[in-house]
Write a protein that holds these residues in place. Structure first.
Motif, PDB file in Angstrom:
ATOM      1  N   UNK A  53       0.838  -1.201   0.000  1.00 59.97           N
ATOM      2  CA  UNK A  53       0.000   0.000   0.000  1.00 59.97           C
ATOM      3  C   UNK A  53       0.870   1.246   0.000  1.00 59.97           C
ATOM      4  N   UNK A  54       1.926   1.208   0.819  1.00 61.06           N
ATOM      5  CA  UNK A  54       2.774   2.389   0.947  1.00 61.06           C
ATOM      6  C   UNK A  54       3.477   2.699  -0.374  1.00 61.06           C
ATOM      7  N   UNK A  55       4.051   1.660  -0.970  1.00 61.62           N
ATOM      8  CA  UNK A  55       4.820   1.879  -2.198  1.00 61.62           C
ATOM      9  C   UNK A  55       3.905   2.337  -3.337  1.00 61.62           C
ATOM     10  N   UNK A  56       2.753   1.645  -3.482  1.00 58.84           N
ATOM     11  CA  UNK A  56       1.845   2.007  -4.575  1.00 58.84           C
ATOM     12  C   UNK A  56       1.333   3.434  -4.393  1.00 58.84           C
ATOM     13  N   UNK A 103       3.773   5.968  -5.304  1.00 58.99           N
ATOM     14  CA  UNK A 103       3.904   6.119  -6.748  1.00 58.99           C
ATOM     15  C   UNK A 103       2.755   6.897  -7.349  1.00 58.99           C
ATOM     16  N   UNK A 148      -2.018  -0.932 -11.703  1.00 53.16           N
ATOM     17  CA  UNK A 148      -1.164  -0.502 -10.595  1.00 53.16           C
ATOM     18  C   UNK A 148      -1.976  -0.368  -9.310  1.00 53.16           C
ATOM     19  N   UNK A 150      -3.495  -3.234  -5.491  1.00 49.78           N
ATOM     20  CA  UNK A 150      -3.104  -2.609  -4.222  1.00 49.78           C
ATOM     21  C   UNK A 150      -4.340  -2.318  -3.375  1.00 49.78           C
ATOM     22  N   UNK A 186      -5.532  -5.555  -1.955  1.00 52.24           N
ATOM     23  CA  UNK A 186      -4.600  -5.929  -0.886  1.00 52.24           C
ATOM     24  C   UNK A 186      -4.920  -5.160   0.394  1.00 52.24           C
ATOM     25  N   UNK A 187      -5.115  -3.824   0.260  1.00 54.60           N
ATOM     26  CA  UNK A 187      -5.399  -2.995   1.432  1.00 54.60           C
ATOM     27  C   UNK A 187      -6.717  -3.413   2.075  1.00 54.60           C
TER      28      UNK A 187
END
Lengths: 341, 119
Positions: free
Chosen positions: A197-200, A203, B77, B81, B84-85
């Motif tokens: 979550x942090x990396x995405x 970005x 992208x 995510x 996942x979150x």
């Protein structure tokens, strides 16, 4: 032939509205309002009102859903049960009937003889090329022909954020320790601890801000402008806050900066009008900014005014988020017996 | 050539739409949040991806094509995510998986104290 698509979208809209009304789980209802806004945005796009669709998608499906969820962190997650009474139902049916009766006199959708298409619209469309040379007619109607209205809207946003700050008691607290920034109640795991979550998000956030700036400065040529850009940039900053926590965000974007920003945006808009008065024109008549080339003067005026709107909206969005989320944090700390402070 | 393009784009659109429907059925029918998220992610990535590919084959100008590719890149992208979150948040909140005894799922949730402290 777009007709069937619109019918389907309207049916979805109706179903979503009924679901929101019937759901007792407010969390699900808040998510459904996001879907409602997204469907409205699709309808606006089909009606060729891309600028409105833009705003609806960003505000309705993005920021206001976050605000709803922040509110739910303050209140209960389930609706209170009330005994059924006839009076509100009758009132709603009566109001609805009045509204439907009212629409009967309105011109049909897309009717070329509708008053709105024969009154001032032809002048606006002709003037867009003649006086402005701006491809996006919406922008010059919004910022110039209807400049007073837009100024009013900016002041409304200013007033709204001041109201939220007063009501929710936005306290200027000193930034807390970095390891207690969770705005998720019940001590749930924090989003910033999940690497993916942090990396995405790291970005995506710069790209969202970049897109917001594009929308701001490309508003003369394509759909967009100050309102849309403000909401998009605000949403990017709020996303940062959701992942890295409120106090981290408040150290990046301190609230005094935002309070100044809102006032500065309104001041920039109003000041542009005063400047045009001082230079011998009418209020918000941008042609006087460049005596040789009125078109250039108008471009400059629209740029300044849209800039003011953009700054005010961005700061208002973030500050309203601060007020809601800060309140939730304060309450959580209270519930834990002032733990962590 | 044009016929081949049309056939290819129709193929992509139909398969993409079918995958979206399968994802929707899965989201409705599967027993718990984790498997439902799995079904929903099919619509996100492959379903939407094939629909966009189908549109890409019909895109007249390079500008439209580039925009479609960028939309797909953005979805590829962010979609996983977001899933996942969602799952991580549900897991941390104690949402149980179906088909596994409740006792077997206890005592393994990451609580706040277990998470690494960052400087």
């Amino acid at each position: 032939m777009d007709f069937p698509v619109e019918v389907i979208l309207f049916l979805f809209l109706l179903a979503t509205a009924l679901t929101v009304a019937l759901l007792e789980d407010l969390f699900a209802a808040a998510m459904m309002t996001g879907i409602f806004s997204l469907l409205s945005a699709c309808l606006f796009t089909l009606m060729d009102a891309v600028d409105v669709a833009f705003t609806e998608a960003a505000v309705g499906a993005g920021v206001s859903t976050v605000l709803f969820l922040s509110t739910l962190a303050l209140t209960a997650q389930r609706e209170k049960q009330h005994p059924f009474t006839w009076f509100p139902l009758l009132l709603v049916i009566l109001t609805g009937a009045c509204l439907v009766t009212g629409t009967l006199d309105m011109p049909h959708y897309g009717d070329p003889k509708a008053p709105i298409h024969v009154h001032v619209a032809p002048e606006y469309i002709a003037g867009a090329e003649r006086d402005f040379g701006i491809p996006n007619i919406v922008t010059n109607v919004l910022a110039s022909y209807r400049g007073y209205d837009t100024f009013g809207e900016t002041v409304v946003i200013f007033t709204a954020s001041v109201g939220v700050m007063l009501l929710l008691g936005h306290r200027r607290r000193r930034p807390g320790p970095a390891h207690r920034p969770t705005i998720t109640p019940e001590g749930a795991a924090r989003m910033r601890d999940f690497a993916i979550v942090r990396v995405v998000s790291m970005g995506v956030i710069p790209l969202i801000v970049l897109f917001g700036l594009y929308v701001q400065f490309h508003g003369d040529f394509g759909p967009g402008g100050g309102f849309q850009a403000g909401v998009i940039i605000g949403a990017a900053v709020i996303l940062y806050g959701l992942i890295f926590g409120l106090s981290t965000l408040q150290r990046v974007v301190p609230s005094p900066l935002l309070e100044t920003g809102i006032a500065l945006g309104v001041l920039l808009y109003g000041g542009t009008g005063v400047a045009s008065l001082l230079m011998g024109g009418h209020y918000l008549d941008y042609a006087v900014f460049d005596s040789d080339d009125p078109k250039h003067g108008r471009h400059l005026g629209i740029l300044l005014v849209e800039g003011g709107v953009g700054i005010a909206v961005t700061c208002a969005m973030i500050l309203i988020f601060y007020s809601f989320a800060g309140r939730a944090l304060a309450r959580e700390a209270f519930d834990e017996g002032g733990g962590g402070q | 050539m044009e016929l081949a393009l049309d056939v290819a784009s129709w193929f992509c659109l139909t398969v993409g739409a079918a995958l979206c429907v399968i994802g929707a059925i899965g989201t409705l029918r599967l027993p718990d949040l984790y498997t439902r998220t799995h079904a929903a992610s099919i619509t996100d990535t492959l379903g939407a991806g094939l629909v966009l590919l189908g549109c890409l084959l019909q895109a007249g100008t390079p500008l439209v094509a580039v925009k479609l590719v960028m939309i797909y890149a953005f979805m590829l992208y962010t979609g996983p995510a977001a899933g996942h979150a969602l799952v991580k948040a549900a897991y941390a909140r104690g949402v149980l998986a179906a088909g596994i005894p409740e006792e077997a799922q206890e005592g393994e949730r990451p609580s706040e104290s277990d998470l690494p402290e960052e400087p």
